[in-house]
Write an enzyme that holds these catalytic residues in place. Structure first.
Site, mmCIF file in Angstrom:
data_model
loop_
_atom_site.group_PDB
_atom_site.id
_atom_site.type_symbol
_atom_site.label_atom_id
_atom_site.label_comp_id
_atom_site.label_asym_id
_atom_site.label_seq_id
_atom_site.Cartn_x
_atom_site.Cartn_y
_atom_site.Cartn_z
ATOM 1 N N ASP A 1 0.874 -1.176 0.000
ATOM 2 C CA ASP A 1 0.000 0.000 0.000
ATOM 3 C C ASP A 1 0.908 1.221 0.000
ATOM 4 O O ASP A 1 2.035 1.146 -0.480
ATOM 5 C CB ASP A 1 -0.934 -0.035 1.211
ATOM 6 C CG ASP A 1 -2.252 0.699 0.973
ATOM 7 O OD1 ASP A 1 -2.202 1.839 0.459
ATOM 8 O OD2 ASP A 1 -3.318 0.162 1.284
ATOM 9 N N HIS B 1 1.534 1.968 -3.286
ATOM 10 C CA HIS B 1 0.489 2.777 -3.923
ATOM 11 C C HIS B 1 0.935 4.217 -4.118
ATOM 12 O O HIS B 1 0.401 4.925 -4.960
ATOM 13 C CB HIS B 1 -0.801 2.729 -3.096
ATOM 14 C CG HIS B 1 -1.466 1.391 -3.125
ATOM 15 N ND1 HIS B 1 -2.659 1.134 -2.489
ATOM 16 C CD2 HIS B 1 -1.096 0.231 -3.718
ATOM 17 C CE1 HIS B 1 -2.994 -0.136 -2.691
ATOM 18 N NE2 HIS B 1 -2.060 -0.691 -3.422
#
Length: 551
Positions: free
Chosen positions: A297, A331
Site C-alpha cells: 500500500d 500505492h
C-alpha cells in the site's frame, strides 16, 4: 500528549481564502531544516539468553524477551540484545531507556497463535477501534530504540484475506492448502470462518459508547494489528532493522516527538491489504532517511487523524525531513492523507527514488476530512515506471462520480473542508507514467499555490488541472504520447506556464474548459510547433488566456 484543539483556527484559515503565508517568514526552509533530538542509552547490555530465551524457532520466548526489557528499564536502561537465531515470540512491549538491538541473522518471528494477542483498544485510520495487540508496541515512553541488522517478521499472511487474482495459480493452491476458508464464489481466501463472516457482513471495528471493547470478542480474528505501534513517545530511533510481513500497517508512530527512522528496510507482499510501509501520524520533529521500502500500500505516508476525531485531536504532523529513500512497490512513494484532518506542515522531501510505485508524490483527501496541508517541499525526486500519476493531488478520494453535475456541486466551506496549499516542488524527473501531473481540488476549495520547476516528465499524458488556483509550472519538459491536449485546464485560475517544452507536431497544446477558468498566462514557450495552441470549451473564454511571445 494531546494538545488543545485548534479546530477554530482550521475553520478561520479555511474561510480566509488565499493564503497569506508569503507575508510571514517561514518557520523552516531548506537552509534551516527542523532539528530532531536523538535518544541516548547506557552501555549496559542484557541478553535475552539470560532470561531463558531459546533460538530454536519453536519455543515461545514472549516472557523471556519482555522480562529482559523490563529488567533493563528498571536498572536505568541500556541495550537488550537479541543474538543470532530464530526467536519465536508473542507481543513485545518496549520500555523507556531501552534499545532493543537485533544482531545480524537474528529474527524475531511473531507467532501465528492469535490467542497470544489480546484484544486491545487501538486506532484504525485515525479513529478509535478494536484491534489485536500489536506484535511490538510502546506507550508514553522516552528514549527508546529498535536497532541492529536483524529482522522483525509479523507473520502477516495468517491475518489477512487475499483475492485469487492477486496470486499465481501455484500460490493460490498453496494458500488453499494452508487452511482457512473460501468466499462463496471461490475467489477470496479468508484466514478463518469468523474472518469471512465479519468481512462479508461488513461489520465495523470502531469503538463507540454503545460498543465497548468487550463486544468485539466474536470478531477478534478479523482485527488485524499493525506490526509496530508507538504512541505518545519521545526520542524514538528505528535503525538498520528489516521490518516485514505486517498484518496491516508496518510502522505506525502515533503522536510521537523527535522520531528518527534511519536505514531500515520495510517489506510487505504486493497483495497485502493495508500493507503500508510507514504511517507517521500526528508526529512532531521527525527524520526518515536512507530507508528502502517495497510494500502493498502507501510507502511513506503522512497522517493526522480522520474527520471530526482528527480535528479534535488537533495535532498536525509537522517539522519533518524525508531524504535519501528508495521505494519500489507501493500505492504511493511519498503520500499525504487521506486521514489528515489534524493537518500537515513543514515537511521536506529530497533525494528520493520511486521505482514502479502506483503514484509518485501523492496527496489525497475528501470533503468531511478538514485539515490544512501546507508548506510541503520536495526536490531531487527521481521516478521510473510509475503506473499512474507522477505528481497527484485529489480532494475526491474514493468518490465515484455519477455525473459531472454531481462533482460540480459547491457546498459551503466549513470545518470539514480540506485545504491543500503553499507547496514547492523542484528538480523532479519521471521516466514513465500514465500522467505527469494531476491536480483536482474542490469547486469550493481549490488546491492552490503550488509551484513546480525544473521537471522532466515522460508520460502517456501531460498535465491535468481541475479546480486549481495559483499553480505555477516553470521550466517543465513534457514528453507525452497523448498530444490532444498536452495540458488540460478545467475551472482553474491564476495559472502560469513558463518555459514549457512539449512534443513536436502536437495536435493541441492547451484545452481550457469551464467558465471559471481565468487568468491563465503562458510565457517563454514556443507554441509554433503545435497545430492548435489552445481550444476553449464549456464557457471558457479566450480572453482569459494570455500567450506572451517567447523572449
Amino acid at each position: 500528549m494531546i494538545r488543545p484543539s485548534f479546530f477554530a483556527g482550521l475553520v478561520l484559515l479555511a474561510l480566509a481564502g488565499p493564503s497569506t503565508s508569503a507575508q510571514v517568514a517561514p518557520l523552516y526552509s531548506w537552509s534551516n531544516l527542523p532539528k530532531i533530538a536523538q535518544p541516548a542509552f547506557q552501555k549496559d547490555t542484557i541478553s535475552i539468553l539470560a532470561h531463558g530465551a531459546k533460538p530454536d524457532g519453536v519455543t515461545l520466548n514472549t516472557g523471556a524477551i519482555n522480562a529482559a526489557i523490563r529488567t533493563c528499564s528498571q536498572k536505568g536502561g541500556g541495550v537488550v540484545l537479541v543474538p543470532a537465531g530464530l526467536w519465536m515470540t508473542g507481543p513485545i512491549e518496549l520500555k523507556s531507556n531501552v534499545n532493543l538491538h537485533l544482531k545480524k541473522s537474528a529474527t524475531l518471528l511473531f507467532t501465528t497463535d492469535k490467542s497470544q494477542y489480546a484484544l486491545a483498544e487501538g486506532v484504525y485510520e485515525g479513529k478509535r477501534a478494536a484491534r489485536n495487540q500489536s506484535p511490538l508496541s510502546g506507550t508514553n515512553l522516552e528514549n527508546v530504540a529498535i536497532t541492529g541488522q536483524g529482522i522483525l517478521d509479523g507473520n502477516g499472511d495468517v491475518w489477512r484475506a487475499v483475492h485469487k487474482s492477486q496470486l499465481t495459480e501455484s500460490q493460490w493452491k498453496e494458500k488453499i492448502a494452508s487452511g482457512g476458508v473460501l468466499k462463496d464464489d471461490g475467489k477470496t481466501w479468508y484466514p478463518s470462518e469468523q474472518f469471512k463472516k465479519v468481512s462479508t457482513e461488513n461489520r465495523s471495528m470502531l469503538l463507540t459508547p454503545e460498543k465497548p471493547l468487550s463486544s468485539f470478542a466474536d470478531m477478534k480474528d478479523f482485527l488485524r494489528p499493525n506490526l509496530i505501534v508507538l504512541t505518545g513517545c519521545q526520542k524514538v530511533l528505528l535503525e538498520g532493522v528489516t521490518f516485514q510481513n505486517s498484518a496491516a500497517w508496518c510502522l505506525h508512530p502515533l503522536m510521537c516527538q523527535d522520531l528518527t527512522i534511519r536505514n531500515v528496510t520495510v517489506k510487505n507482499p504486493e497483495y497485502a491489504h493495508n500493507g503500508d510501509g510507514m504511517d507517521i501520524e500526528s508526529c512532531k520533529n521527525f527524520l526518515i532517511e536512507g530507508c528502502t521500502l517495497d510494500v502493498g500500500d502507501d510507502a511513506i505516508c503522512i497522517k493526522s487523524g480522520k474527520d471530526e476525531e482528527g480535528r479534535k485531536r488537533g495535532m498536525p504532523t509537522e517539522n519533518g525531513i524525508i531524504r535519501n529513500n528508495t521505494v519500489y512497490n507501493g500505492h504511493g512513494g511519498f503520500v499525504v492523507g487521506s486521514e489528515m484532518s489534524g493537518g500537515a506542515r513543514y515537511i521536506f522531501v529530497s533525494n528520493c527514488t520511486f521505482m514502479g510505485t502506483d503514484k509518485g508524490l501523492r496527496f489525497k483527501s475528501v470533503r468531511g476530512r478538514g485539515g490544512i496541508v501546507e508548506h510541503i517541499y520536495a526536490k531531487d525526486i527521481f521516478m521510473k515506471d510509475i503506473a499512474q500519476e507522477a505528481i497527484f493531488f485529489d480532494l475526491y478520494y474514493f468518490v465515484k462520480f455519477a455525473t459531472d453535475g454531481q462533482r460540480d456541486e459547491r457546498p459551503v466551506v466549513n470545518e470539514g473542508t480540506p485545504v491543500f496549499r503553499d507547496m514547492h516542488f523542484e528538480n523532479i524527473v519521471c521516466n514513465g507514467a500514465e500522467k505527469g501531473i494531476f491536480i483536482r481540488g474542490l469547486p469550493e476549495m481549490a488546491v492552490k499555490n503550488i509551484n513546480m520547476e525544473n521537471l522532466v516528465l515522460v508520460a502517456e499524458k501531460g498535465v491535468e488541472l481541475i479546480d486549481a488556483s495559483g499553480i505555477n509550472l516553470n521550466n517543465v519538459k513534457l514528453v507525452t504520447k497523448e498530444t490532444k491536449p498536452v495540458i488540460y485546464v478545467e475551472n482553474s485560475s491564476q495559472l502560469t506556464f513558463n518555459a514549457i517544452q512539449y512534443p513536436t507536431k502536437t495536435g493541441l497544446l492547451f484545452k481550457i474548459d469551464g467558465g471559471r477558468s481565468q487568468a491563465i498566462r503562458v510565457t517563454n514557450t514556443d507554441t509554433t510547433t503545435a497545430e492548435t495552441k489552445a481550444e476553449f470549451t464549456h464557457g471558457a473564454e479566450e480572453k482569459q488566456f494570455t500567450l506572451a511571445a517567447k523572449k
